[in-house]
Design an enzyme around this catalytic site. Structure first.
Site, PDB file in Angstrom:
ATOM      1  N   TYR A   1      -1.235  -0.044  10.301  1.00 42.68           N
ATOM      2  CA  TYR A   1      -1.405  -0.608   8.961  1.00 42.68           C
ATOM      3  C   TYR A   1      -0.207  -0.242   8.084  1.00 42.68           C
ATOM      4  O   TYR A   1       0.371  -1.088   7.397  1.00 42.68           O
ATOM      5  CB  TYR A   1      -2.702  -0.059   8.360  1.00 42.68           C
ATOM      6  CG  TYR A   1      -3.021  -0.508   6.955  1.00 42.68           C
ATOM      7  CD1 TYR A   1      -3.513  -1.782   6.708  1.00 42.68           C
ATOM      8  CD2 TYR A   1      -2.842   0.365   5.878  1.00 42.68           C
ATOM      9  CE1 TYR A   1      -3.835  -2.177   5.419  1.00 42.68           C
ATOM     10  CE2 TYR A   1      -3.164  -0.026   4.580  1.00 42.68           C
ATOM     11  CZ  TYR A   1      -3.654  -1.304   4.358  1.00 42.68           C
ATOM     12  OH  TYR A   1      -3.965  -1.691   3.084  1.00 42.68           O
TER      13      TYR A   1
ATOM     14  N   SER B   1       0.839  -1.199   0.000  1.00 45.90           N
ATOM     15  CA  SER B   1       0.000   0.000   0.000  1.00 45.90           C
ATOM     16  C   SER B   1       0.868   1.242   0.000  1.00 45.90           C
ATOM     17  O   SER B   1       1.993   1.227   0.508  1.00 45.90           O
ATOM     18  CB  SER B   1      -0.896   0.018   1.240  1.00 45.90           C
ATOM     19  OG  SER B   1      -1.526   1.273   1.364  1.00 45.90           O
TER      20      SER B   1
END
Lengths: 247, 455
Positions: free
Chosen positions: A153, A140
């Protein structure tokens, strides 16, 4: 180019579904792995009808790391060979809850990094030995820089990106290619209802970018394209300024 | 920053949401299930919304929650023996066509866009250019699964004698959430249409072409120039189409079931409100009449025949931010000619121009309690939003009601509850079924509240 079987881990995720369709259209047979049997079956039927490819649902629990070895061996014996592995599972979680509750923090770290590393190490041994094939893993843009709003995250994805860099270097000697995908925010269940997301991309478009990058043996893909530039700017901001932002 | 949840699902605020006509708009809250089992009514009032292709307020629920079905769009099973395709109701006709045309199957009924969900097609019981031959969408549905107010999933079909099916077909989502549809497809041999255009000089000629068996085809429709008046009132171009047979195609085509891929182009911006006016529309109509009238018999890809506007994504932006109103009525055969004449005279006199005035003959009425089509003639108009439009449309309503006709719910945004009741005499039967399956009124929409169908 051979169009061998592809294993998709976390196939029910919003992006993976359309990656499966795009790969099916290119003539790959597909093994769709995940936890949710009912959803996987529906997905496999859909991919078969839309693309004409053979798609099979297989149960897989990313968090059962002790079982990864047996899972992969079993899959290879059923599929004959595995040409490519797409890693698409992940968990956004809730940053604020993770700061208070270690179980949430751990779930975020484990699902995005530890479990991914575990299954990729197993797959890497197989592909290395076979001497061809590819790995495509969804990291990501959140891993490119730590931000107060999602550093749990982000750090797990940063770990995954770094892991993939090393793996790419190791496997290139064997002719196995590794693609790191860094999507910006994508319009999936993970992001639905989140306020003010810039450039929310449709999953079909991101999936098309991904499959084209697999074809071209790209190393790192930012998708949609503007995120390459946005993250270059982001990374260039000095830390003493960046730390004061509310991002 | 996590969104509020309803029924375990994150919600999203959709402010100023409208239908395809962008009028009216309201603020809505939506959930979007990504897994099939999450498809459930949520909160006190729910409404399923698919692709949002109904024009008015049928897919709005500003006093409750919208359940977006767009992610539950998987094609599940196809039986080449019976031609029945089972799919999740969020799948669109475009999804079905992309997968099934190369295999030699076509959707049995299609409206003028392929970007509509199967659930929406059943809820509005849509019709196409083949209504006079093949009936409405529901006539080709072998079975449908509906999620009821109590969360129960019920499969209903035309054969099982249950009234739930005929309340759901045309029921505008007010009986429950359509979750799966089994649709009987039509076999085709090519992806090409053989089309014949005939110029009609006035309304009598247009109606004559639509009703004369010598001119009939599986798909028929007439485009009308509604600015023409006097002796030319109702002039237009009659268009008749059939699926082409392989021997009718040029030899160079390798696979008759495949079309060259084409990407839709987006309509780039909102045109200013004044851009469409009687002068520009008159010019358009003249050019269109000339161009289309000159074409006699030709072959064209099915997409150009059925979906001329789908080639431009977001064509509704052509009408600017104020949007436009679609108006479609049907009149029974006995009064159709007279009533249509009166309406065309009114349109022409008040210079309420319309790009798309489409006249079509309907076949026999189906069993759906709130289904729109009845045997007779239907006219569809789209009219840019302007001052005095509401009063003008009330005038059209009066003519339609006086001639025993009705107005299409999927296109309506403004008719009165009175007009609605006059046009839909089987409303009572519908309400009985609704009361039985949804006693607490958990399914409602801005349309249902406006027309007094449900809370």
């Amino acid at each position: 180019m051979t169009r061998g079987p592809v294993l998709i881990l976390g196939a029910t995720s919003g992006i993976a579904r359309w990656v499966a369709v795009a790969l099916g259209q290119r003539g790959h047979s597909l093994w769709l792995a995940g936890r949710d049997r009912e959803e996987l079956e529906r997905l496999a039927q859909d991919v078969s009808l839309r693309t004409g490819a053979v798609a099979t649902a297989v149960p897989f629990d990313a968090m059962d790391m002790d079982g990864h070895e047996a899972f992969f061996a079993d899959l290879v014996s059923r599929a004959g060979i595995v040409e490519g592995v797409v890693l698409a599972f992940g968990y956004l979680g809730e940053q604020e809850r993770g700061e208070r509750d270690w179980r949430e923090a751990r779930a975020i770290l484990d699902q995005n990094f530890t479990a991914a590393a575990s299954v990729l190490l197993v797959a890497a041994r197989y592909l290395e030995e076979r001497g061809q094939g590819w790995v495509c893993a969804l990291s990501s843009v959140a891993g490119d820089r730590g931000r107060m709003s999602n550093y749990l995250y982000g750090s797990a994805k940063a770990g995954l990106s770094t892991f993939l860099q090393g793996l790419r270097s190791r496997l290139q000697k064997s002719g196995v290619h590794v693609l790191t995908v860094k999507p910006g925010p994508v319009d999936t269940g993970m992001t639905f209802g989140l306020p003010k997301l810039p450039l929310l991309a449709p999953p079909e478009r991101v999936a098309d970018d991904i499959v084209r990058a697999i074809d071209r043996r790209k190393d790192v893909l930012y998708t949609p394209r503007p995120w390459a530039l946005i993250m270059a700017v982001f990374r260039a901001v000095p830390e003493r300024i960046f730390k004061k932002t509310r991002l | 920053m996590t969104p509020e949840r309803v029924g375990g699902l994150p919600t999203k605020r959709l402010e100023g949401l409208g239908g395809w006509g962008r009028f009216p708009t309201s603020d809505n809250v939506a959930v979007r299930p990504e897994k099939f089992r999450q498809l459930q009514p949520v909160g006190a009032s729910s409404l399923a919304r698919g692709m949002g292709r109904s024009y008015g307020d049928a897919a709005l629920n500003s006093e409750g929650t919208l359940v977006l079905t767009e992610r539950l769009d998987r094609l599940l099973e196809f039986d080449p023996e019976s031609g029945v395709l089972r799919a999740e109701a969020g799948a669109t006709l475009a999804d079905v066509l992309a997968a099934m045309v190369p295999r030699g199957w076509f959707v049995p009924v299609t409206p003028g866009t392929k970007f509509c969900s199967l659930g929406g097609c059943l809820a509005a019981d849509v019709h196409g250019k083949n209504h006079h031959r093949d009936g409405t969408f529901s006539a080709h549905v072998a079975a449908a699964e509906v999620v009821l107010a109590n969360g129960e999933r019920v499969v209903c079909s035309p054969d099982d004698g249950s009234e739930l099916f005929w309340a759901t077909a045309g029921g505008m989502g007010l009986t429950g959430i359509v979750s799966e549809v089994a649709l009987r497809l039509t076999p085709i041999e090519t992806a090409t249409m053989r089309v014949r255009h005939t110029v009609a000089r006035d309304l009598d000629e247009t109606i004559g072409l639509l009703t004369d068996p010598a001119h009939d085809a599986r798909y028929t429709v007439a485009w009308l120039d509604c600015l023409a008046s006097g002796a030319r009132l109702g002039r237009g171009v009659y268009m008749a189409g059939e699926h082409a047979r392989p021997e009718e195609l040029p030899l160079r085509i390798e696979d008759p079931l495949r079309l060259a891929p084409k990407r839709p182009k987006p309509f780039p911006f909102d045109l200013p409100g004044w851009a469409l006016n009687p002068v520009t529309i008159r010019a358009f109509n003249a050019v269109y009449n000339w161009v289309q009238g000159r074409r006699r018999e030709f072959l064209c890809p099915y997409e150009a025949f059925f979906y001329p506007l789908d080639g431009i994504h977001g064509w509704n932006r052509m009408y600017g931010k104020r949007g436009f109103v679609q108006y479609q009525y049907v009149l029974p055969t006995a009064t159709a000619r007279q009533g249509t004449k009166e309406i065309l005279e009114l349109l022409s006199r008040e210079r309420k121009a319309s790009f798309l005035a489409v006249l079509k003959r309907f076949g026999p009425e189906g069993p759906g309690f709130l289904s729109f089509p009845m045997e007779g003639l239907t006219l569809a108009l789209d009219i840019p939003f302007s001052e005095g439009l509401e009063r003008f449309l009330d005038g059209l309503d009066e003519i339609v009601v006086a001639h025993g006709g009705r107005v299409y719910l999927a296109k309506d945004s403004r008719m009165s509850a009175q007009t609605f009741r006059a046009g839909y005499p089987r409303l009572g039967e519908f309400l009985e079924v609704k009361a039985a399956v949804d006693p607490e009124g958990r399914f409602g929409s801005d349309l249902s509240r406006r027309l007094g169908i449900g809370r």
